[in-house]
Design an enzyme around this catalytic site. Structure first.
Site, PDB file in Angstrom:
ATOM      1  N   HIS A  98       0.799  -1.222   0.000  1.00  0.00           N
ATOM      2  CA  HIS A  98       0.000   0.000   0.000  1.00  0.00           C
ATOM      3  C   HIS A  98       0.834   1.275   0.000  1.00  0.00           C
ATOM      4  O   HIS A  98       0.292   2.360  -0.218  1.00  0.00           O
ATOM      5  CB  HIS A  98      -0.973   0.002   1.186  1.00  0.00           C
ATOM      6  CG  HIS A  98      -2.331   0.530   0.829  1.00  0.00           C
ATOM      7  ND1 HIS A  98      -3.474   0.183   1.512  1.00  0.00           N
ATOM      8  CD2 HIS A  98      -2.736   1.376  -0.144  1.00  0.00           C
ATOM      9  CE1 HIS A  98      -4.519   0.789   0.985  1.00  0.00           C
ATOM     10  NE2 HIS A  98      -4.091   1.526  -0.026  1.00  0.00           N
ATOM     11  N   ASP A 125     -10.005  -0.763   3.664  1.00  0.00           N
ATOM     12  CA  ASP A 125      -8.817  -1.265   4.340  1.00  0.00           C
ATOM     13  C   ASP A 125      -9.142  -1.605   5.785  1.00  0.00           C
ATOM     14  O   ASP A 125      -9.961  -0.931   6.423  1.00  0.00           O
ATOM     15  CB  ASP A 125      -7.736  -0.176   4.306  1.00  0.00           C
ATOM     16  CG  ASP A 125      -6.317  -0.703   4.481  1.00  0.00           C
ATOM     17  OD1 ASP A 125      -6.128  -1.621   5.293  1.00  0.00           O
ATOM     18  OD2 ASP A 125      -5.408  -0.167   3.832  1.00  0.00           O
ATOM     19  N   HIS A 127      -6.864  -1.236   7.959  1.00  0.00           N
ATOM     20  CA  HIS A 127      -5.983  -0.308   8.665  1.00  0.00           C
ATOM     21  C   HIS A 127      -6.186   1.112   8.148  1.00  0.00           C
ATOM     22  O   HIS A 127      -6.622   1.323   7.017  1.00  0.00           O
ATOM     23  CB  HIS A 127      -4.524  -0.723   8.468  1.00  0.00           C
ATOM     24  CG  HIS A 127      -4.232  -2.138   8.842  1.00  0.00           C
ATOM     25  ND1 HIS A 127      -4.352  -3.178   7.940  1.00  0.00           N
ATOM     26  CD2 HIS A 127      -3.847  -2.684  10.016  1.00  0.00           C
ATOM     27  CE1 HIS A 127      -4.046  -4.323   8.554  1.00  0.00           C
ATOM     28  NE2 HIS A 127      -3.740  -4.052   9.810  1.00  0.00           N
ATOM     29  N   ASP A 129      -3.664   3.458   7.874  1.00  0.00           N
ATOM     30  CA  ASP A 129      -2.496   3.892   7.107  1.00  0.00           C
ATOM     31  C   ASP A 129      -2.222   5.385   7.278  1.00  0.00           C
ATOM     32  O   ASP A 129      -1.886   6.089   6.321  1.00  0.00           O
ATOM     33  CB  ASP A 129      -2.669   3.548   5.620  1.00  0.00           C
ATOM     34  CG  ASP A 129      -2.753   2.051   5.386  1.00  0.00           C
ATOM     35  OD1 ASP A 129      -2.309   1.289   6.271  1.00  0.00           O
ATOM     36  OD2 ASP A 129      -3.269   1.632   4.345  1.00  0.00           O
ATOM     37  N   HIS A 142       4.156   1.150   4.376  1.00  0.00           N
ATOM     38  CA  HIS A 142       2.819   0.950   3.812  1.00  0.00           C
ATOM     39  C   HIS A 142       1.733   1.390   4.798  1.00  0.00           C
ATOM     40  O   HIS A 142       0.555   1.442   4.433  1.00  0.00           O
ATOM     41  CB  HIS A 142       2.613  -0.511   3.361  1.00  0.00           C
ATOM     42  CG  HIS A 142       2.522  -1.517   4.466  1.00  0.00           C
ATOM     43  ND1 HIS A 142       2.096  -2.812   4.265  1.00  0.00           N
ATOM     44  CD2 HIS A 142       2.813  -1.442   5.790  1.00  0.00           C
ATOM     45  CE1 HIS A 142       2.116  -3.484   5.397  1.00  0.00           C
ATOM     46  NE2 HIS A 142       2.550  -2.663   6.332  1.00  0.00           N
ATOM     47  N   ASP A 229      -7.511  -2.623  -0.483  1.00  0.00           N
ATOM     48  CA  ASP A 229      -6.504  -3.465   0.149  1.00  0.00           C
ATOM     49  C   ASP A 229      -7.080  -4.867   0.330  1.00  0.00           C
ATOM     50  O   ASP A 229      -8.237  -5.024   0.756  1.00  0.00           O
ATOM     51  CB  ASP A 229      -6.126  -2.861   1.513  1.00  0.00           C
ATOM     52  CG  ASP A 229      -4.908  -3.499   2.154  1.00  0.00           C
ATOM     53  OD1 ASP A 229      -4.837  -4.742   2.204  1.00  0.00           O
ATOM     54  OD2 ASP A 229      -4.039  -2.755   2.642  1.00  0.00           O
ATOM     55  N   ASP A 231      -6.622  -6.864   2.618  1.00  0.00           N
ATOM     56  CA  ASP A 231      -7.030  -7.147   4.001  1.00  0.00           C
ATOM     57  C   ASP A 231      -8.365  -6.520   4.376  1.00  0.00           C
ATOM     58  O   ASP A 231      -8.859  -6.726   5.491  1.00  0.00           O
ATOM     59  CB  ASP A 231      -5.934  -6.783   5.000  1.00  0.00           C
ATOM     60  CG  ASP A 231      -5.692  -5.289   5.166  1.00  0.00           C
ATOM     61  OD1 ASP A 231      -6.580  -4.474   4.870  1.00  0.00           O
ATOM     62  OD2 ASP A 231      -4.577  -4.917   5.607  1.00  0.00           O
ATOM     63  N   GLU A 274      -1.562  -4.937  -1.778  1.00  0.00           N
ATOM     64  CA  GLU A 274      -1.212  -5.906  -0.735  1.00  0.00           C
ATOM     65  C   GLU A 274      -1.476  -7.359  -1.114  1.00  0.00           C
ATOM     66  O   GLU A 274      -1.500  -8.236  -0.240  1.00  0.00           O
ATOM     67  CB  GLU A 274      -1.901  -5.576   0.599  1.00  0.00           C
ATOM     68  CG  GLU A 274      -1.499  -4.237   1.199  1.00  0.00           C
ATOM     69  CD  GLU A 274      -0.069  -4.201   1.747  1.00  0.00           C
ATOM     70  OE1 GLU A 274       0.549  -5.278   1.847  1.00  0.00           O
ATOM     71  OE2 GLU A 274       0.404  -3.100   2.069  1.00  0.00           O
TER      72      GLU A 274
END
Length: 310
Positions: A98, A125, A127, A129, A142, A229, A231, A274
């Protein structure tokens, strides 16, 4: 629609090798064929190749992993991405970790500035970030792209010699959060970033939350950049990611989001990030991400026929 594919085989932003194989995996999964099968014109621009990294930048960013490589990649991604955007069509930036979004979104932001469009970013995502070199617990860059894109001073040198058109905090919409570092959470609150976590999705539903978000965007002026992403998806469906977090989006939730984004007519550029084929199970994550891209550009999982009228 004209669609441009650009591979970004980057893995320097994380600590788990393998995302450099992401673009090849998406191609192998048939992303181009899926899109051409929907009637789109697809052009593959190959992969970004960065210049040699500066000798050593650890003194400038001592808490960060591979800062010299990230700087070289960010500059190369920005320049190549801007070329692709100016050529017309909708780019799909295939990653790669990312950290690549430091370059892709910087290019999109500059292109929107040049063409008089308003940029909004939908960050799908687990997360946020939004870490900085001072707040990162891992040193992985990332986890820093949104901080960079909003003008974090400590990261400004990553795009040296190029004008960064910074993102306004209100232009960022993080969707699907379920793992945030403590200091990062404080920074998100301070900047007023729109964050929709999985609890809100569980309580209110994907369609209601996304419809509310899209309704705020001007359809005449908005260029929506979607950064997806792996994830974001539950790891039982997409295990090919180095930062798995249980409790992600389901198969139908993910496809519904893509279908609604297509219906909105707002999407102007896309990241798929990712994807780590080394961690995959017989390619199922790569196939799912390619299928989600197809849903974003018009394919429906269920055939939608008009309901008969009385």
């Amino acid at each position: 629609m004209d669609i441009s594919l650009l591979g970004i085989p980057l893995e320097a932003g994380n600590s788990v090798p393998g995302t450099l194989m992401g673009p090849a995996a998406l191609r192998t999964a048939g992303i181009a064929a899926m899109l051409t099968g929907l009637g789109h014109e697809v052009r593959d621009y190959g992969d970004v190749v960065p210049a040699a990294a500066p000798a050593n930048l650890s003194g400038q960013w001592p808490t960060c992993r591979n800062p010299g490589e990230i700087k070289a990649w960010t500059e190369a991604i920005h320049d190549r991405g801007l070329d692709v955007l100016r050529a017309g069509g909708v780019p799909i930036f295939m990653g790669g970790d990312h950290a690549l979004s430091m370059g892709t979104v910087a290019a999109v932001s500059r292109h929107c500035h040049e063409t008089g469009r308003d940029l909004a970013v939908l960050w799908l995502d687990a997360h946020a970030d939004f870490n900085t070199p001072d707040t990162t617990p891992s040193g992985n860059m990332h986890g820093m792209p949104l901080a960079f894109l909003t003008g974090e001073p400590s990261l400004a040198g990553l795009l040296a010699g190029r004008d960064l058109v910074t993102l306004a905090p209100e232009a960022i919409h993080i969707f699907g959060l379920r793992s945030i570092d403590l200091d990062e959470r404080m920074r998100l609150d301070e900047h007023g970033i729109d964050c929709i976590d999985m609890r809100a999705i569980d309580e209110t539903g994907v369609s209601n939350l996304l419809r509310e978000l899209l309704a705020k965007l001007d359809p005449e002026r908005t260029h929506l950049h979607v950064s997806l992403d792996v994830d974001f998806i539950d790891p039982s469906l997409a295990p090919a990611v180095g930062t798995t977090v249980p409790g992600g989006a389901t198969y139908r939730e993910a496809h519904l989001i893509m279908e609604m984004l297509h219906d909105s007519g707002l999407v102007g550029s896309v990241d798929i990030v990712e994807l780590n084929p080394f961690l995959d199970e017989r390619g199922k994550s790569a196939r799912l991400m390619a299928e989600l891209a197809a849903s974003l550009f018009g394919r429906t999982v269920l055939d939608r026929r008009p309901r008969p009228t009385a």
